[in-house]
Write a protein that holds these residues in place. Structure first.
Motif, mmCIF file in Angstrom:
data_model
loop_
_atom_site.group_PDB
_atom_site.id
_atom_site.type_symbol
_atom_site.label_atom_id
_atom_site.label_comp_id
_atom_site.label_asym_id
_atom_site.label_seq_id
_atom_site.Cartn_x
_atom_site.Cartn_y
_atom_site.Cartn_z
ATOM 1 N N SER A 186 35.833 25.218 26.508
ATOM 2 C CA SER A 186 35.808 26.585 25.948
ATOM 3 C C SER A 186 35.132 27.550 26.907
ATOM 4 O O SER A 186 35.631 28.673 27.146
ATOM 5 N N LEU A 187 33.996 27.131 27.470
ATOM 6 C CA LEU A 187 33.294 28.009 28.414
ATOM 7 C C LEU A 187 34.120 28.232 29.676
ATOM 8 O O LEU A 187 34.154 29.344 30.227
ATOM 9 N N VAL A 216 39.297 33.638 31.732
ATOM 10 C CA VAL A 216 39.839 34.888 31.177
ATOM 11 C C VAL A 216 39.010 36.076 31.634
ATOM 12 O O VAL A 216 39.536 37.145 31.995
ATOM 13 N N ALA A 217 37.695 35.936 31.625
ATOM 14 C CA ALA A 217 36.832 37.038 32.078
ATOM 15 C C ALA A 217 37.085 37.368 33.525
ATOM 16 O O ALA A 217 37.056 38.542 33.932
ATOM 17 N N GLY A 218 37.326 36.347 34.314
ATOM 18 C CA GLY A 218 37.628 36.617 35.722
ATOM 19 C C GLY A 218 38.899 37.403 35.886
ATOM 20 O O GLY A 218 39.027 38.240 36.800
ATOM 21 N N LEU A 219 39.904 37.143 35.027
ATOM 22 C CA LEU A 219 41.137 37.935 35.103
ATOM 23 C C LEU A 219 40.881 39.396 34.780
ATOM 24 O O LEU A 219 41.456 40.301 35.407
ATOM 25 N N TYR A 220 40.067 39.649 33.780
ATOM 26 C CA TYR A 220 39.793 41.029 33.386
ATOM 27 C C TYR A 220 38.925 41.746 34.418
ATOM 28 O O TYR A 220 38.971 42.979 34.539
#
Length: 413
Positions: free
Chosen positions: A313-314, A320-324
């Motif tokens: 999960s982490l 995902v955070a890296g994509l944003y």
């Protein structure tokens, strides 16, 4: 308390020792089982006869533990006397045919048995006389039986036996001739049959039957030749008279029908008697043992160890955070964070977000969260500002996160 029971225990121990001594010194019960074995000394065994027979018969005595078929089938020696002494004589088909051929070519067979049971189809070959049991005479067990030899020179030799062991006798017809059964309901005399001994009622107990060039001597009272019969009173002279009808020559004493086959009785006796087969058997056992130890393992790949799935999960959130965070504009990430905040208000305070935020929405949200309406209105206005903005810097994204965390803490307290 121990002193009070000491003397009863002592008396019990003394009585136990006395009982053991009496049991050890008590005379053993006499075994009257009619086994007629030549190595037993019970009353109805033949230990005495077997050791007196070489002197009485005047010939060598050899013991065999093989079947008559094995002894006679490949024998090239001169015919001798084959001696059978048992309670009942029941030869197999092969043994019966071998003995009949043996008598036909000049051999002598002595059978001392109270009954002879031949296999099917052998009665016409042997032509044996019929037997009647002793019980038909109506005698009591305490009566004494007297036996005599019929030959004039041996008529003085008698045997007296108590009625402890019953016997059978041969049938006679109305003319005094022996009765030979040739079928279920037919009888006929046999020429040459001679009665050699009879009991006190003149019933034959020892007969001689011609069989080709040989003969069959059949005694229907085998206990006359047992240890008890030979050693009782003066019966040894009578036994010697009976054995005097044996022809000169060697004598073959059978123990196959009483003690079984000699040597090892296991199913591997043939293998163990041959050195080549014995070594082959040992090699087979050794090969089987080595196969069981080395070659019988499971022939397959090792079973892999299945490890539990890790918690990703982490890792997913970090990806995902890296994509944003690619680039310098963080407006999509700010919009996503605001949508999650509105979803939180819907699930936590059951206050769905309307399509267009009206003036009544801040009031309802203030009542449910306990935060003053002006602050709620100011927060909603700032959120709409982030949604309508075309560019959101990283510092503004951190400020948005601070505002939302502060609102959540005040609403949950």
């Amino acid at each position: 308390m121990l002193r009070s029971i000491r003397w009863p225990l002592g008396v019990l121990a003394v009585l136990t020792v006395v009982w053991v001594l009496v049991a050890l010194n008590a005379p053993k019960e006499i075994d009257w089982a009619p086994t007629y074995r030549n190595d037993y000394k019970n009353p109805l065994d033949t230990y005495a006869l077997f050791r007196l027979l070489p002197t009485t018969a005047g010939s060598a005595v050899n013991t065999t533990r093989q079947s008559p078929y094995e002894v006679l089938e490949d024998s090239t020696d001169a015919p001798a006397t084959y001696f059978f002494l048992s309670n009942g004589f029941r030869p197999g088909p092969a043994d019966a045919r071998a003995l009949h051929r043996y008598m036909r070519r000049g051999g002598t067979v002595w059978v001392a048995a109270s009954s002879i049971e031949l296999p099917d189809g052998q009665d016409s070959l042997w032509q044996l006389p019929s037997l009647d049991p002793l019980g038909y005479l109506g005698l009591r067990p305490t009566d004494t039986f007297t036996f005599r030899l019929t030959a004039p020179l041996l008529r003085s030799r008698q045997a007296r036996m108590p009625g402890r062991a019953n016997y059978d006798f041969f049938d006679r017809d109305s003319l005094g001739q022996l009765v030979f059964a040739t079928g279920p309901d037919s009888t006929q005399p046999l020429r040459g049959a001679v009665v050699l001994a009879s009991d006190h009622e003149q019933h034959p107990v020892l007969v001689r039957l011609p069989m080709g060039r040989g003969q069959l001597l059949w005694c229907s009272a085998p206990y006359l030749l047992s240890n008890y019969g030979v050693l009782h009173r003066q019966n040894a002279r009578f036994a010697a008279g009976m054995l005097s009808y044996l022809p000169a020559g060697p004598l073959l004493w059978d123990e196959f029908y009483k003690q079984g086959r000699g040597g090892d009785d296991s199913s591997l006796r043939v293998v163990m008697n041959s050195p080549a087969l014995r070594w082959a058997w040992y090699t087979l056992l050794l090969g089987g043992l080595l196969f069981a130890l080395l070659g019988a393992r499971r022939r397959q790949r090792p079973v892999p160890t299945i490890r539990p799935l890790p918690n990703t999960s982490l890792l997913f959130a970090r990806t995902v955070a890296g994509l944003y965070r690619r680039g310098r504009n963080h407006q999509p990430l700010a919009a996503l964070r605001i949508r999650l905040f509105f979803d939180y208000l819907r699930t936590r305070f059951q206050e769905p977000v309307p399509a267009s935020i009206d003036a009544d929405y801040p009031r309802r949200l203030s009542l449910r969260t306990g935060i003053p309406q002006p602050e709620v209105t100011t927060l909603l206005a700032r959120l709409h500002g982030y949604l309508d903005a075309e560019f959101v810097a990283e510092t503004e994204l951190h400020e948005l996160q601070r505002l939302l965390d502060a609102f959540r803490k005040r609403a949950e307290s």
